[in-house]
Write an enzyme that holds these catalytic residues in place. Structure first.
Site, short mmCIF file in Angstrom:
data_model
loop_
_atom_site.label_atom_id
_atom_site.label_comp_id
_atom_site.label_asym_id
_atom_site.label_seq_id
_atom_site.Cartn_x
_atom_site.Cartn_y
_atom_site.Cartn_z
N GLU A 135 13.80 16.88 36.14
CA GLU A 135 12.40 17.13 35.71
C GLU A 135 11.19 16.89 36.76
O GLU A 135 11.71 15.98 37.64
CB GLU A 135 12.01 16.12 34.39
N ASP B 119 21.91 18.08 32.80
CA ASP B 119 20.61 17.19 33.21
C ASP B 119 20.86 16.01 33.87
O ASP B 119 21.83 15.31 33.66
CB ASP B 119 19.97 16.78 31.83
N ASP C 6 19.72 16.04 28.26
CA ASP C 6 19.81 14.60 28.10
C ASP C 6 19.03 14.38 26.41
O ASP C 6 18.99 13.48 26.15
CB ASP C 6 19.14 13.91 28.90
N SER C 7 18.99 15.82 25.93
CA SER C 7 18.44 15.54 24.49
C SER C 7 19.64 15.21 23.64
O SER C 7 19.47 14.95 22.54
CB SER C 7 18.08 17.08 24.13
N GLU D 35 8.70 24.14 29.52
CA GLU D 35 8.53 23.43 28.23
C GLU D 35 7.28 23.09 27.67
O GLU D 35 6.59 22.59 28.26
CB GLU D 35 9.34 22.18 28.05
#
Length: 281
Positions: free
Chosen positions: A115, A83, A44-45, A182
């Site tokens: 996440e 994602d 989703d970056s 991360e």
């Protein structure tokens, strides 16, 4: 050979590092696949590097499906992870399973990534039970940037480090086959990796992880809005591309491009006949 959950697990057991980069389109997927990348992450970056958002919060399921399907069409061997965007799984276990299924059916992903730790274990378990492989994501989780108060290293205190370890063990128990770590201190990430049976993929988490992932625009010098400390630029493709764009502009404006070798021809007879017809009208 097509990478699978089993081949990736075997790499961890054999001590072979896993390679992963983000990817968002067909052409880049073909290049990365041919280069031998084990995993491609449709992150989703894309909200930042493709769509120009300040964060990943605004990315939709439709965005993710669109880009994931393009990447999937460009791969033969790489394992494609998509994602799950913000609010596609947090609202309920039901929503999580439905949206994971969409990324698999419509996006043709090999797995999904979400996440969070213990709080999303019910979602992970349900998605896995629906036969969808899951990658977990711990540490600096970008969808929680507003809660964290910015992009900050996670796990530096004893309580935070203990929670990260507990979350990692929990997502493994829930059925995740890998976990991204991360912005986690190097020694902590290495310790967590040693405690898990499943592979860890680090981004800003040191060499002790079982694999590494970067945003490809970062490692190629194509994204200039900001550059995290953990990024190594393996090439400055951004500057090379700008030079090419400038050369193109210059040659078009001066008439150097296109040259004869770049054009198609027609016989003089055809053109003469067309011109005569025009004159007669």
């Amino acid at each position: 050979m097509r990478q699978t959950v089993q081949t990736l697990q075997a790499k961890k057991e054999q001590g072979e590092k896993i390679t992963m980069l983000t990817c968002y389109d067909y052409s880049m997927a073909k290049l990365m696949d041919a280069a031998g990348l084990d995993m491609l992450l449709v992150g989703d970056s894309l909200g930042n590097v493709i769509l120009g958002y300040e964060d990943t919060i605004s990315v939709t399921m439709e965005d993710m499906i669109h880009h994931t399907s393009a990447v999937a069409r460009g791969t033969k061997d790489a394992f494609v992870v998509a994602d799950m965007p913000f609010m596609s799984y947090q609202t309920s276990v039901y929503d999580a399973v439905v949206n994971a299924g969409r990324l698999m059916k419509e996006g043709r992903a090999s797995a999904v990534k979400l996440e969070g730790g213990k709080v999303v274990c019910p979602q992970i378990q349900a998605i896995v039970q629906a036969s969808v492989p899951v990658v977990a994501h711990l540490g600096m989780t970008p969808q929680s940037v507003n809660t964290f108060g910015g992009f900050k290293v996670q796990g530096k205190t004893i309580d935070a480090a203990r929670k990260l370890l507990e979350d990692a063990l929990a997502v493994e128990e829930a059925g995740a086959f890998a976990v991204v770590l991360e912005c986690v201190p190097e020694k902590l990430a290495a310790y967590i990796s040693s405690q898990l049976r499943i592979p860890t993929i680090g981004i800003g988490a040191g060499a002790g992880c079982d694999g590494q992932v970067l945003v490809y625009q970062d490692m190629l010098g194509m994204f200039s809005d900001y550059c995290p400390k953990f990024v190594k630029k393996f090439a400055n493709i951004g500057a090379f591309m700008q030079d090419a764009f400038r050369s193109y502009c210059n040659e078009v404006k001066t008439g150097q491009f296109p040259e004869k070798e770049h054009t198609y021809q027609i016989s003089n007879e055809v053109m003469q006949k067309l011109q005569q017809e025009g004159e007669q009208q």
